[in-house]
Write a protein that holds these residues in place. Structure first.
Motif, mmCIF file in Angstrom:
data_model
loop_
_atom_site.group_PDB
_atom_site.id
_atom_site.type_symbol
_atom_site.label_atom_id
_atom_site.label_comp_id
_atom_site.label_asym_id
_atom_site.label_seq_id
_atom_site.Cartn_x
_atom_site.Cartn_y
_atom_site.Cartn_z
ATOM 1 N N SER A 138 -51.418 -33.252 57.309
ATOM 2 C CA SER A 138 -52.556 -32.673 56.595
ATOM 3 C C SER A 138 -52.551 -31.153 56.567
ATOM 4 C CB SER A 138 -53.868 -33.169 57.216
ATOM 5 O OG SER A 138 -53.934 -32.794 58.578
ATOM 6 N N VAL A 139 -51.743 -30.525 57.432
ATOM 7 C CA VAL A 139 -51.743 -29.054 57.488
ATOM 8 C C VAL A 139 -50.392 -28.450 57.116
ATOM 9 C CG1 VAL A 139 -53.515 -29.140 59.278
ATOM 10 C CG2 VAL A 139 -51.117 -28.801 59.933
ATOM 11 N N LYS A 140 -49.396 -29.273 56.874
ATOM 12 C CA LYS A 140 -48.062 -28.762 56.520
ATOM 13 C C LYS A 140 -48.150 -27.877 55.278
ATOM 14 C CE LYS A 140 -45.143 -32.399 58.475
ATOM 15 N NZ LYS A 140 -44.258 -33.560 58.169
ATOM 16 N N GLY A 141 -47.493 -26.725 55.367
ATOM 17 C CA GLY A 141 -47.494 -25.790 54.249
ATOM 18 C C GLY A 141 -48.687 -24.859 54.227
ATOM 19 N N ARG A 142 -49.695 -25.127 55.060
ATOM 20 C CA ARG A 142 -50.889 -24.267 55.107
ATOM 21 C C ARG A 142 -51.035 -23.561 56.456
ATOM 22 N NH1 ARG A 142 -55.862 -26.437 54.790
ATOM 23 N NH2 ARG A 142 -55.253 -28.436 55.731
ATOM 24 N N PHE A 143 -50.669 -24.249 57.539
ATOM 25 C CA PHE A 143 -50.819 -23.712 58.889
ATOM 26 C C PHE A 143 -49.451 -23.368 59.461
ATOM 27 C CE2 PHE A 143 -55.015 -26.048 60.196
ATOM 28 C CZ PHE A 143 -55.599 -25.608 59.031
ATOM 29 N N THR A 144 -49.419 -22.333 60.292
ATOM 30 C CA THR A 144 -48.186 -21.940 60.971
ATOM 31 C C THR A 144 -48.488 -21.652 62.432
ATOM 32 O OG1 THR A 144 -47.313 -20.947 58.935
ATOM 33 C CG2 THR A 144 -46.249 -20.334 61.009
#
Length: 115
Positions: free
Chosen positions: A62-68
């Motif tokens: 759900s957070v891949k590509g948005r959170f690091t």
């Protein structure tokens, strides 16, 4: 025992960004892996992202590509950069550190995404 102090939560509009910080009381080189979990009201606590001592990372779909997730070894701190935030990201975010054989938790920081 590892003490964890989180900071950086708050209120942000949808599409905005926040950066969470988690400062550890010991050298993070000695910690097997550190991560961020979140818990929304009435829901279970779920893994958001994790980073190992070797730098390998893992993210919830759900957070891949948005959170690091990242780490600063000199500061013994792990960060969670959160971009393109959505209302469904609203939760209490907890820092986690696994230093064999113990699991340690921070006190949590509230993230609210709302217009």
């Amino acid at each position: 025992q590892v003490q964890l102090v989180e900071s950086g939560g708050g209120l942000v509009q949808p599409g905005g960004s926040l950066r969470l910080s988690c400062a550890a009381s010991v050298s993070i080189f000695t910690i097997n892996h550190m991560g961020w979990y979140r818990q929304a009201p009435g829901k279970q606590r779920d893994l958001v992202a994790r980073i190992t001592s070797g730098g390998d990372t893992l993210y919830a779909d759900s957070v891949k590509g948005r959170f690091t997730i990242s780490r600063d070894n000199a500061e013994n701190t792990v960060y969670l950069q959160m971009n393109s935030l959505k209302p469904e990201d609203t939760a209490v975010y907890y820092c986690n550190a696994y230093k064999w054989p113990s699991t340690n938790w921070g006190q949590g920081t509230q993230v609210t995404v709302s217009s």
